[in-house]
Design an enzyme around this catalytic site. Sequence first.
Site, PDB file in Angstrom:
ATOM      1  CB  CYS A 133      -0.917  -0.024   1.227  1.00 39.93           C
ATOM      2  SG  CYS A 133      -1.938   1.438   1.405  1.00 39.93           S
ATOM      3  CB  CYS A 136      -0.527   2.328   4.036  1.00 41.01           C
ATOM      4  SG  CYS A 136      -2.097   1.792   3.364  1.00 41.01           S
ATOM      5  CG  ASP A 137       3.253   0.931   4.479  1.00 46.11           C
ATOM      6  OD1 ASP A 137       2.841   1.404   5.559  1.00 46.11           O
ATOM      7  OD2 ASP A 137       3.026  -0.233   4.135  1.00 46.11           O
TER       8      ASP A 137
HETATM    9  C1  LIG Z   1       0.155  -4.044   5.758  1.00 45.74           C
HETATM   10  C2  LIG Z   1      -1.038  -3.113   5.606  1.00 45.74           C
HETATM   11  C3  LIG Z   1      -0.877  -1.787   5.887  1.00 45.74           C
HETATM   12  C4  LIG Z   1      -1.978  -0.910   5.761  1.00 45.74           C
HETATM   13  N1  LIG Z   1      -1.796   0.385   6.121  1.00 45.74           N
HETATM   14  C5  LIG Z   1      -2.871   1.223   6.111  1.00 45.74           C
HETATM   15  C6  LIG Z   1      -2.719   2.581   6.551  1.00 45.74           C
HETATM   16  O1  LIG Z   1      -1.633   3.031   6.939  1.00 45.74           O
HETATM   17  N2  LIG Z   1      -3.837   3.356   6.528  1.00 45.74           N
HETATM   18  C7  LIG Z   1      -5.049   2.914   6.095  1.00 45.74           C
HETATM   19  O2  LIG Z   1      -6.017   3.671   6.135  1.00 45.74           O
HETATM   20  N3  LIG Z   1      -5.202   1.639   5.650  1.00 45.74           N
HETATM   21  C8  LIG Z   1      -4.149   0.780   5.655  1.00 45.74           C
HETATM   22  N4  LIG Z   1      -4.297  -0.502   5.211  1.00 45.74           N
HETATM   23  C9  LIG Z   1      -5.590  -0.912   4.637  1.00 45.74           C
HETATM   24  C10 LIG Z   1      -6.635  -1.171   5.734  1.00 45.74           C
HETATM   25  O3  LIG Z   1      -6.086  -1.997   6.740  1.00 45.74           O
HETATM   26  C11 LIG Z   1      -7.866  -1.836   5.110  1.00 45.74           C
HETATM   27  O4  LIG Z   1      -8.372  -1.018   4.094  1.00 45.74           O
HETATM   28  C12 LIG Z   1      -8.960  -2.053   6.175  1.00 45.74           C
HETATM   29  O5  LIG Z   1      -8.491  -2.878   7.228  1.00 45.74           O
HETATM   30  C13 LIG Z   1     -10.197  -2.704   5.568  1.00 45.74           C
HETATM   31  O6  LIG Z   1     -11.109  -2.968   6.575  1.00 45.74           O
HETATM   32  P1  LIG Z   1     -12.259  -4.063   6.411  1.00 45.74           P
HETATM   33  O7  LIG Z   1     -12.976  -4.083   7.704  1.00 45.74           O
HETATM   34  O8  LIG Z   1     -13.028  -3.807   5.183  1.00 45.74           O
HETATM   35  O9  LIG Z   1     -11.518  -5.450   6.155  1.00 45.74           O
HETATM   36  P2  LIG Z   1     -10.416  -6.243   6.971  1.00 45.74           P
HETATM   37  O10 LIG Z   1      -9.568  -5.339   7.771  1.00 45.74           O
HETATM   38  O11 LIG Z   1      -9.767  -7.104   5.945  1.00 45.74           O
HETATM   39  O12 LIG Z   1     -11.249  -7.150   7.993  1.00 45.74           O
HETATM   40  C14 LIG Z   1     -12.055  -8.199   7.548  1.00 45.74           C
HETATM   41  C15 LIG Z   1     -12.268  -9.200   8.672  1.00 45.74           C
HETATM   42  O13 LIG Z   1     -13.224 -10.182   8.232  1.00 45.74           O
HETATM   43  C16 LIG Z   1     -12.852 -11.457   8.711  1.00 45.74           C
HETATM   44  N5  LIG Z   1     -13.441 -12.490   7.859  1.00 45.74           N
HETATM   45  C17 LIG Z   1     -13.170 -12.744   6.551  1.00 45.74           C
HETATM   46  N6  LIG Z   1     -13.946 -13.746   6.104  1.00 45.74           N
HETATM   47  C18 LIG Z   1     -14.712 -14.151   7.147  1.00 45.74           C
HETATM   48  C19 LIG Z   1     -15.708 -15.172   7.322  1.00 45.74           C
HETATM   49  N7  LIG Z   1     -16.076 -15.961   6.313  1.00 45.74           N
HETATM   50  N8  LIG Z   1     -16.275 -15.327   8.533  1.00 45.74           N
HETATM   51  C20 LIG Z   1     -15.919 -14.514   9.562  1.00 45.74           C
HETATM   52  N9  LIG Z   1     -14.974 -13.530   9.473  1.00 45.74           N
HETATM   53  C21 LIG Z   1     -14.391 -13.357   8.278  1.00 45.74           C
HETATM   54  C22 LIG Z   1     -11.331 -11.436   8.654  1.00 45.74           C
HETATM   55  O14 LIG Z   1     -10.779 -12.377   9.554  1.00 45.74           O
HETATM   56  C23 LIG Z   1     -11.017  -9.984   9.045  1.00 45.74           C
HETATM   57  O15 LIG Z   1     -10.799  -9.856  10.429  1.00 45.74           O
HETATM   58  C24 LIG Z   1      -3.239  -1.406   5.319  1.00 45.74           C
HETATM   59  C25 LIG Z   1      -3.378  -2.760   5.030  1.00 45.74           C
HETATM   60  C26 LIG Z   1      -2.303  -3.613   5.165  1.00 45.74           C
HETATM   61  C27 LIG Z   1      -2.478  -5.105   4.869  1.00 45.74           C
END
Ligand SMILES: Cc1cc2nc3c(=O)[nH]c(=O)nc-3n(C[C@H](O)[C@H](O)[C@H](O)COP(=O)(O)OP(=O)(O)OC[C@H]3O[C@@H](n4cnc5c(N)ncnc54)[C@H](O)[C@@H]3O)c2cc1C
Length: 300
Positions: A133, A136-137
């Site tokens: 990302c 992000c980084d």
């Molecule tokens: C290394 C890294 C660095 C990042 N840095 C930044 C940053 O600096 N700033 C920023 O704004 N964003 C950053 N991001 C992006 C940000 O983390 C994501 O956009 C955000 O977390 C998305 O949120 P979400 O809730 O949609 O999904 P996720 O965070 O992916 O959460 C989804 C959850 O659903 C659960 N899940 C999946 N399938 C199932 C199922 N079938 N049953 C039950 N549970 C399930 C998973 O276990 C997970 O906990 C970064 C991402 C990464 C990987």
Amino acid sequence: MKESCDILVIGCGPAGLSAAGYASRAGYDTLALDAAAPGGQLMFIDQIENYPGSESVSGAELAQKMEEQASGFNAQIEYSEVHEIKKEGDTFIAITSDGEIKARAVILAMGARHRKLEVEGEDTYEGRGVSYCATCDGPFFRGKDVVVVGGGDTALTDAYYLSRLCSKVYLVHRRTQFRAQKALQDRVLEKDNIEIVTPHTVTRINGDGNAVTSVTLDDGSQIPCQGVFIFTGIVPNSDSVRSFVACDPNGFIITDDRMRTNLSGVFAAGDVRTTAFRQVVTACSDGAVAAHMADEYLSQ
Ligand SMILES: Cc1cc2nc3c(=O)[nH]c(=O)nc-3n(C[C@H](O)[C@H](O)[C@H](O)COP(=O)(O)OP(=O)(O)OC[C@H]3O[C@@H](n4cnc5c(N)ncnc54)[C@H](O)[C@@H]3O)c2cc1C
């Protein structure tokens, strides 16, 4: 674990925890499930600098605060994986690793994961030079040399973004032609500090034990660098619902701008849905909208 609820939230990343907080605060009996520890991708982030209201916060700390806030509004957060969802009459039934749960509305917030290069050194140096990302980084690599891997729109957009921060950007792509839009290609080619390295693949990411120092290419040559940004695709965690709600060809759940899927009573939020930008703040925003629309749906 309870057997029924008003609103079932699947996934406890930022989108799911935000949705669970809003839904329970509005007085709904809300159950939020996650197959892993609550927090989702937050748990892989060392420091977040772009979440409004906090200069820099660790992903784990932000996840804990989000979980505590949602629980404080009486959302029930449980560890369980959802394998399938079906609809019987007005009731949704989630088949989970711990049995069946009935719900009146469902918010899908299962997030996504980045496609990996699957090369030596990638896992070792993730968060210590290897990133997926640029927004992000990128700022952590100001004035440094970085390698960008990929040939699509994201790779070229982010190579351009990084070229404004970094001394030098090496854009490595396995083909001589890029898949990205022509306009993006032109913009990248005009930049003096972006060097195109094609047709080549990265075969190894090297480091000194603490941080990335170079990458090795398929011809054995090395590019010295401090960062490696990998943009070879993002994969939605939507396997469990692909036959239940409409998804785009890549598996991202299709919603309108109110997070409504094609199925009345089912909403999607965060990285798992088709959206222009995947960040913590956008996931939280989606979660709030989804909970609000679930409230509207249940009030009808
Ligand atoms: C290394 C890294 C660095 C990042 N840095 C930044 C940053 O600096 N700033 C920023 O704004 N964003 C950053 N991001 C992006 C940000 O983390 C994501 O956009 C955000 O977390 C998305 O949120 P979400 O809730 O949609 O999904 P996720 O965070 O992916 O959460 C989804 C959850 O659903 C659960 N899940 C999946 N399938 C199932 C199922 N079938 N049953 C039950 N549970 C399930 C998973 O276990 C997970 O906990 C970064 C991402 C990464 C990987």
